[in-house]
Design an enzyme around this catalytic site. Structure first.
Site, PDB file in Angstrom:
ATOM      1  N   ASP A  72     -41.834  10.709   9.472  1.00  0.00           N
ATOM      2  CA  ASP A  72     -40.887  11.736  10.025  1.00  0.00           C
ATOM      3  C   ASP A  72     -41.265  12.165  11.328  1.00  0.00           C
ATOM      4  O   ASP A  72     -41.722  13.085  11.832  1.00  0.00           O
ATOM      5  CB  ASP A  72     -41.020  12.964   8.993  1.00  0.00           C
ATOM      6  CG  ASP A  72     -39.700  13.537   9.273  1.00  0.00           C
ATOM      7  OD1 ASP A  72     -39.519  14.730   8.343  1.00  0.00           O
ATOM      8  OD2 ASP A  72     -39.023  13.611  10.035  1.00  0.00           O
ATOM      9  N   GLU A  76     -33.484  13.660  24.168  1.00  0.00           N
ATOM     10  CA  GLU A  76     -32.906  12.230  23.827  1.00  0.00           C
ATOM     11  C   GLU A  76     -31.801  12.652  22.713  1.00  0.00           C
ATOM     12  O   GLU A  76     -31.877  13.473  21.787  1.00  0.00           O
ATOM     13  CB  GLU A  76     -34.038  11.634  22.835  1.00  0.00           C
ATOM     14  CG  GLU A  76     -33.337  10.122  22.554  1.00  0.00           C
ATOM     15  CD  GLU A  76     -34.429   9.334  21.757  1.00  0.00           C
ATOM     16  OE1 GLU A  76     -35.166   8.659  22.503  1.00  0.00           O
ATOM     17  OE2 GLU A  76     -34.322   9.085  20.540  1.00  0.00           O
ATOM     18  N   ASP A 111     -44.394   8.030  22.553  1.00  0.00           N
ATOM     19  CA  ASP A 111     -43.470   9.189  22.689  1.00  0.00           C
ATOM     20  C   ASP A 111     -43.661   9.912  24.369  1.00  0.00           C
ATOM     21  O   ASP A 111     -42.567  10.244  24.839  1.00  0.00           O
ATOM     22  CB  ASP A 111     -43.540  10.205  21.757  1.00  0.00           C
ATOM     23  CG  ASP A 111     -44.112   9.407  20.210  1.00  0.00           C
ATOM     24  OD1 ASP A 111     -43.199  10.031  19.584  1.00  0.00           O
ATOM     25  OD2 ASP A 111     -45.015   8.903  20.430  1.00  0.00           O
TER      26      ASP A 111
END
Lengths: 182, 182
Positions: free
Chosen positions: A2, A63, A136
């Protein structure tokens, strides 16, 4: 599993289009997978607020989440990005959304570039000694770069449209921050 | 089109399982479709905060969003529900998530009941003169009822497990609030 809730990449970039950009800071807001979602959203809010307090960005880029992604990860990403948008908009900061392909196209020239290529270009454009880790974090910097460049193009357009003599030049986007799904 | 962001049903119900329940308040937090998402999330946060300030619930129930829903509406719903969870958890309130079928099964006996049936049962259980409008408002009340009843069942279980003599009885869930996707 997740990733939106697990890691939010955050990158702060200073600069204007057409000049070398400077990385101010990069990092990741993490939340423990064993906590429940409401608690994790509180932790994400707290983390993002700390970044905003410390770096006082002029604009925030997040994003844009697409629902055609993996359905398991998209919910967490949508929730985490909602918190990022909320934190920025609550402060009156302009929030821009860019799609993953827009970001890839901006920094590599191809909307289908892979993680390594994005990392390599971020490293080059910000003159870093190594690609930021995790991915990330590199993605958040790429989003910030994309935002500065796309923003400049939009500002040129706005200036051309409202080309009154002596019209005040819109200030450069100084800093952008990104929440990224790995 | 984007119902999670457009309307959040909110219902406040007072009571304990096994006794008649009382509706305290019901309403909808709305945001204009022409505003962009970050602004709409700020408006939702403000609306929910007002409800929480006014009614001081002991617990908050939020509809669990599933990704197998319509992909267009699910993103807005996920974002709106993230804000609802964040607002509650930030105050230290317990947040419970119930699925639409759990809610329908709790109030009508069938997980596949339609909107009219849910509205009719909410009207009966809370002794209202007419079904609350819009459907999102009725759904929020159904969620609150579901939460009080399921909570009671979970508390009975917890008491049976930790059955020390003189163990303090967990307080009844007094109020529940729901964010509902129409």
């Amino acid at each position: 599993m997740d990733p939106g809730l697990t890691r939010c990449g955050v990158g702060v970039v200073d600069g204007v289009a057409g000049r070398p950009l400077r990385m101010v800071a990069v990092g990741v807001v993490r939340t423990p997978a064993e906590r429940d979602t409401p608690e994790r959203l509180v932790l994400i809010e707290r983390g993002i607020e700390e970044w905003l307090d410390e770096h006082r960005p002029e604009a925030v880029a997040v994003e844009r989440v697409f629902s055609q992604h993996n359905v398991r990860t998209v919910m967490g990403t949508a929730q985490a990005s909602a918190v990022a948008m909320l934190c920025a908009a609550r402060r009156g900061l302009p929030v821009a959304l860019h799609t993953p392909s827009e970001v890839k196209a901006a920094v590599t020239g191809s909307g289908r570039a892979d993680k390594d290529q994005v990392g390599a270009m971020v490293t080059r454009l910000l003159r870093l000694s190594a690609p930021p880790k995790p991915a990330d974090a590199a993605d958040a910097l790429a989003l910030a770069i994309c935002h500065i460049w796309r923003g400049a193009a939009q500002q040129r357009l706005a200036r051309a449209t409202a080309a009154a003599p002596g019209a005040r030049r819109t200030p450069p986007v100084r800093v952008a921050k990104g929440t990224i799904e790995p």
